[in-house]
Design a protein around this motif. Sequence first.
Motif, PDB file in Angstrom:
ATOM      1  N   ALA A   1      17.273  -5.308  -7.569  1.00  0.00           N
ATOM      2  CA  ALA A   1      16.498  -4.297  -7.007  1.00  0.00           C
ATOM      3  C   ALA A   1      15.915  -4.817  -6.166  1.00  0.00           C
ATOM      4  N   SER A   2      15.427  -6.057  -5.899  1.00  0.00           N
ATOM      5  CA  SER A   2      14.463  -6.587  -4.817  1.00  0.00           C
ATOM      6  C   SER A   2      15.163  -6.361  -3.414  1.00  0.00           C
ATOM      7  N   ALA A   3      16.619  -6.273  -3.263  1.00  0.00           N
ATOM      8  CA  ALA A   3      17.354  -6.135  -2.189  1.00  0.00           C
ATOM      9  C   ALA A   3      17.140  -4.684  -1.610  1.00  0.00           C
ATOM     10  N   ALA A   4      16.916  -3.843  -2.217  1.00  0.00           N
ATOM     11  CA  ALA A   4      16.618  -2.307  -1.850  1.00  0.00           C
ATOM     12  C   ALA A   4      15.101  -2.046  -1.734  1.00  0.00           C
ATOM     13  N   PRO A   5      14.467  -1.914  -0.518  1.00  0.00           N
ATOM     14  CA  PRO A   5      13.393  -1.667  -0.336  1.00  0.00           C
ATOM     15  C   PRO A   5      12.943  -0.365  -1.039  1.00  0.00           C
ATOM     16  N   ALA A   6      11.807  -0.174  -1.524  1.00  0.00           N
ATOM     17  CA  ALA A   6      11.144   1.022  -2.082  1.00  0.00           C
ATOM     18  C   ALA A   6      10.707   1.723  -1.070  1.00  0.00           C
ATOM     19  N   THR A   7      10.776   3.299  -1.468  1.00  0.00           N
ATOM     20  CA  THR A   7      10.572   4.051  -0.201  1.00  0.00           C
ATOM     21  C   THR A   7       9.444   5.037  -0.369  1.00  0.00           C
ATOM     22  N   ASP A   8       8.924   4.933  -1.718  1.00  0.00           N
ATOM     23  CA  ASP A   8       7.745   5.986  -2.119  1.00  0.00           C
ATOM     24  C   ASP A   8       6.569   5.188  -2.602  1.00  0.00           C
ATOM     25  N   GLY A   9       5.780   5.620  -2.971  1.00  0.00           N
ATOM     26  CA  GLY A   9       4.283   5.066  -3.494  1.00  0.00           C
ATOM     27  C   GLY A   9       3.418   5.223  -2.345  1.00  0.00           C
ATOM     28  N   PRO A  10       2.197   5.047  -2.709  1.00  0.00           N
ATOM     29  CA  PRO A  10       1.042   5.251  -1.990  1.00  0.00           C
ATOM     30  C   PRO A  10       0.882   4.028  -0.616  1.00  0.00           C
ATOM     31  N   ALA A  11       1.395   2.897  -0.875  1.00  0.00           N
ATOM     32  CA  ALA A  11       1.379   1.868   0.101  1.00  0.00           C
ATOM     33  C   ALA A  11       2.637   2.279   1.149  1.00  0.00           C
ATOM     34  N   ARG A  12       3.275   3.278   0.868  1.00  0.00           N
ATOM     35  CA  ARG A  12       4.391   3.455   1.929  1.00  0.00           C
ATOM     36  C   ARG A  12       4.030   4.721   2.635  1.00  0.00           C
ATOM     37  N   GLN A  13       2.976   5.528   2.503  1.00  0.00           N
ATOM     38  CA  GLN A  13       2.926   7.015   2.756  1.00  0.00           C
ATOM     39  C   GLN A  13       1.458   7.112   3.398  1.00  0.00           C
ATOM     40  N   GLY A  14       0.949   6.521   4.121  1.00  0.00           N
ATOM     41  CA  GLY A  14      -0.098   6.570   4.945  1.00  0.00           C
ATOM     42  C   GLY A  14      -1.051   5.252   5.084  1.00  0.00           C
ATOM     43  N   ALA A  15      -1.982   5.217   4.309  1.00  0.00           N
ATOM     44  CA  ALA A  15      -2.771   4.159   4.186  1.00  0.00           C
ATOM     45  C   ALA A  15      -2.022   2.788   3.962  1.00  0.00           C
ATOM     46  N   ARG A  16      -2.346   1.779   5.213  1.00  0.00           N
ATOM     47  CA  ARG A  16      -1.694   0.724   5.274  1.00  0.00           C
ATOM     48  C   ARG A  16      -2.442  -0.592   4.597  1.00  0.00           C
TER      49      ARG A  16
END
Length: 151
Positions: free
Chosen positions: A31-46
């Motif tokens: 699973a760690s090979a595929a980057p996550a594309t959702d969640g708050p860290a990915r959608q706005g605030a850095r």
Amino acid sequence: MGGHRGRHGTRAAVTLCAAAALAAPLVLGAASAAPATDGPARQGAREPSVLDCAARPEVRPGAFLLACGDANSRLVSLHWARWDARAAVGQGVNQVNDCVPYCAVGTFRSYPVTVRLDSPDERSHFTRISLTYSGERPAGAPRTVSYPLPG
């Protein structure tokens, strides 16, 4: 309940549990090979984060697995004094399996450490972790050791 399950039924249950436990790190590693594309860290605030073994962003984690493949080294009891866009610094305990006589029956030893995360990438994921042992340390380990992290 039929009281005649006996040793074979118990042995089968233990074998299934052991197989599942051994398979879990392989699944997490894949699973760690595929980057996550959702969640708050990915959608706005850095907000800066560190990726766990399943490539999920973690902010100020209380525990962190260092050895995703075999779980023989982990950080626990983490308390963060600094967490900003450039670096994170905290205190915790590195629990390391001594693998004596071999890892499956080894003993986890605890070593107090200062943890530093830094070198954030363009997505604000820290890409390096450094551990500084404040007292005893695992056999052969230098006082400070750094590892790359997936970004």
